[in-house]
Design an enzyme around this catalytic site. Sequence first.
Site, PDB file in Angstrom:
ATOM      1  N   THR A   1      44.763  41.872  44.938  1.00 34.25           N
ATOM      2  CA  THR A   1      43.780  42.657  44.200  1.00 34.25           C
ATOM      3  C   THR A   1      43.556  43.994  44.181  1.00 34.25           C
ATOM      4  O   THR A   1      43.076  44.772  43.582  1.00 34.25           O
ATOM      5  CB  THR A   1      42.339  41.827  44.669  1.00 34.25           C
ATOM      6  OG1 THR A   1      42.365  40.621  44.149  1.00 34.25           O
ATOM      7  CG2 THR A   1      41.012  42.447  43.926  1.00 34.25           C
TER       8      THR A   1
ATOM      9  N   ILE B   1      44.503  36.353  41.450  1.00 31.34           N
ATOM     10  CA  ILE B   1      45.307  38.002  41.491  1.00 31.34           C
ATOM     11  C   ILE B   1      45.550  37.899  42.936  1.00 31.34           C
ATOM     12  O   ILE B   1      44.795  38.053  43.692  1.00 31.34           O
ATOM     13  CB  ILE B   1      44.329  38.815  41.103  1.00 31.34           C
ATOM     14  CG1 ILE B   1      43.703  38.726  39.617  1.00 31.34           C
ATOM     15  CG2 ILE B   1      45.285  40.226  41.091  1.00 31.34           C
ATOM     16  CD1 ILE B   1      43.113  39.982  39.179  1.00 31.34           C
ATOM     17  N   ASP B   2      46.958  37.849  43.184  1.00 32.74           N
ATOM     18  CA  ASP B   2      47.388  37.976  44.644  1.00 32.74           C
ATOM     19  C   ASP B   2      47.655  39.626  44.674  1.00 32.74           C
ATOM     20  O   ASP B   2      48.799  39.884  43.936  1.00 32.74           O
ATOM     21  CB  ASP B   2      48.394  37.011  45.075  1.00 32.74           C
ATOM     22  CG  ASP B   2      48.808  37.568  46.675  1.00 32.74           C
ATOM     23  OD1 ASP B   2      47.895  37.184  47.495  1.00 32.74           O
ATOM     24  OD2 ASP B   2      49.992  37.865  46.820  1.00 32.74           O
TER      25      ASP B   2
ATOM     26  N   GLU C   1      41.116  30.166  45.312  1.00 37.19           N
ATOM     27  CA  GLU C   1      40.473  31.316  46.134  1.00 37.19           C
ATOM     28  C   GLU C   1      39.053  31.570  45.969  1.00 37.19           C
ATOM     29  O   GLU C   1      38.406  31.662  46.961  1.00 37.19           O
ATOM     30  CB  GLU C   1      41.303  32.605  45.957  1.00 37.19           C
ATOM     31  CG  GLU C   1      40.724  33.693  46.982  1.00 37.19           C
ATOM     32  CD  GLU C   1      41.516  35.088  47.062  1.00 37.19           C
ATOM     33  OE1 GLU C   1      42.523  35.261  46.316  1.00 37.19           O
ATOM     34  OE2 GLU C   1      41.267  35.715  47.943  1.00 37.19           O
TER      35      GLU C   1
ATOM     36  N   ASP D   1      47.604  32.048  49.106  1.00 32.84           N
ATOM     37  CA  ASP D   1      48.451  33.552  49.235  1.00 32.84           C
ATOM     38  C   ASP D   1      49.924  33.008  49.278  1.00 32.84           C
ATOM     39  O   ASP D   1      51.053  33.562  48.900  1.00 32.84           O
ATOM     40  CB  ASP D   1      48.270  34.012  50.478  1.00 32.84           C
ATOM     41  CG  ASP D   1      46.913  34.794  50.538  1.00 32.84           C
ATOM     42  OD1 ASP D   1      46.433  35.170  49.405  1.00 32.84           O
ATOM     43  OD2 ASP D   1      46.465  34.767  51.759  1.00 32.84           O
TER      44      ASP D   1
ATOM     45  N   ASP E   1      45.762  31.235  43.159  1.00 35.21           N
ATOM     46  CA  ASP E   1      45.498  32.598  43.584  1.00 35.21           C
ATOM     47  C   ASP E   1      45.261  33.311  42.213  1.00 35.21           C
ATOM     48  O   ASP E   1      46.329  33.770  41.800  1.00 35.21           O
ATOM     49  CB  ASP E   1      46.188  33.299  44.785  1.00 35.21           C
ATOM     50  CG  ASP E   1      45.634  34.520  45.128  1.00 35.21           C
ATOM     51  OD1 ASP E   1      44.798  35.234  44.363  1.00 35.21           O
ATOM     52  OD2 ASP E   1      45.925  35.055  46.081  1.00 35.21           O
TER      53      ASP E   1
HETATM   54  C1  IPD Z   1      46.139  39.373  49.899  1.00 39.00           C
HETATM   55  C2  IPD Z   1      47.499  40.018  49.590  1.00 39.00           C
HETATM   56  C3  IPD Z   1      48.023  40.924  50.809  1.00 39.00           C
HETATM   57  C4  IPD Z   1      47.953  40.072  52.029  1.00 39.00           C
HETATM   58  C5  IPD Z   1      46.405  39.823  52.368  1.00 39.00           C
HETATM   59  C6  IPD Z   1      45.927  38.659  51.161  1.00 39.00           C
HETATM   60  P1  IPD Z   1      44.556  39.091  47.968  1.00 39.00           P
HETATM   61  O1  IPD Z   1      45.639  38.663  48.965  1.00 39.00           O
HETATM   62  O2  IPD Z   1      48.399  38.839  49.675  1.00 39.00           O
HETATM   63  O3  IPD Z   1      49.318  41.282  50.570  1.00 39.00           O
HETATM   64  O4  IPD Z   1      48.229  41.027  53.064  1.00 39.00           O
HETATM   65  O5  IPD Z   1      46.251  39.350  53.347  1.00 39.00           O
HETATM   66  O6  IPD Z   1      44.486  38.362  51.371  1.00 39.00           O
HETATM   67  O7  IPD Z   1      43.224  39.210  48.582  1.00 39.00           O
HETATM   68  O8  IPD Z   1      44.659  40.213  47.111  1.00 39.00           O
HETATM   69  O9  IPD Z   1      44.483  37.781  47.180  1.00 39.00           O
HETATM   70 CA    CA Z   2      45.883  36.256  47.950  1.00 41.16          CA
HETATM   71 CA    CA Z   3      43.282  36.812  45.259  1.00 40.25          CA
END
Ligand code: IPD
Ligand code: CA
Ligand code: CA
Length: 259
Positions: free
Chosen positions: A86, A83-84, A65, A209, A81
């Site tokens: 963040t 940290i999914d 990412e 994701d 990813d």
């Molecule tokens: C996000 C998370 C979130 C989703 C966003 C993503 P991130 O990833 O998965 O649940 O609603 O569309 O971008 O930015 O925390 O890696």
């Molecule tokens: Ca993510």
């Molecule tokens: Ca992320």
Amino acid sequence: MKELLHAAQTIARQAGTCIVASLGDLHRIDYKGRVDLVTDVDRRVEKLILDRLRHDFPGHGVLAEESGTGPGAGDFRWVIDPIDGTTNFVHGYPFFAVSIAVQHQEETVAGVVYNPLADELFSALKGEGAFLNGRKIRVSATPELSSSLLATGFPYRIGDHWHQAMDLFKLFYYRTRGVRRDGSAALDLCYVAAGRFDGFWEYDLHPWDVAAGMLIVAEAGGKCSDFQGKPSAIDDGQILASNDHIHRQMLQILRLLPD
Ligand code: IPD
Ligand code: CA
Ligand code: CA
């Protein structure tokens, strides 16, 4: 492939330890969009993962990412990813995860999603089932939308599919036991795989994701498609995942949206 899954699990655990050690010790928050955050910890954890991969699998490609694409010499690619979730991480809301998938000739063959605070490691190997901390998991048996619990997420930018996402929330909320919005698409998918949610949908997602979570759902007996019902690819942007039993009913709701 087992060796690759094992490596992904080990790296995800190391990354998780690093994330937990950094909780409450954020030095820098940048904005990729109005509410799309990235921290020094996202970058540090991604570097840790990439350094390990370069060392252990020097010929493999990567799609990560925060740093983008790194070409490989062969057929393998890692989709990462760091940290999914963040935003959750920044606020200390304990619902975020490391997501790592391994692809061979563009097919996902292994996936790991690790929530370090809950110490829950979801994993799957193509054709070998899905597991939570080593125990086999399966999607729920919920047969009807009316008795289901669903999850979704909303786009960061109001311009994207904001209005459709809000309309869909209302349509599903009215016809189910409830809809959760927990802020980590990777974990939402794993919760479908573990039978905690019966279904999940979201617009405007990225390959990192969903790559690991989609395999975990499929290996747990669930189904992933696009909003028209066609088998989904990790770069489709939109995803509908379910226990399979309620998939058709969810597609019918999606069709109620005006074009
Ligand atoms: C996000 C998370 C979130 C989703 C966003 C993503 P991130 O990833 O998965 O649940 O609603 O569309 O971008 O930015 O925390 O890696
Ligand atoms: Ca993510
Ligand atoms: Ca992320």
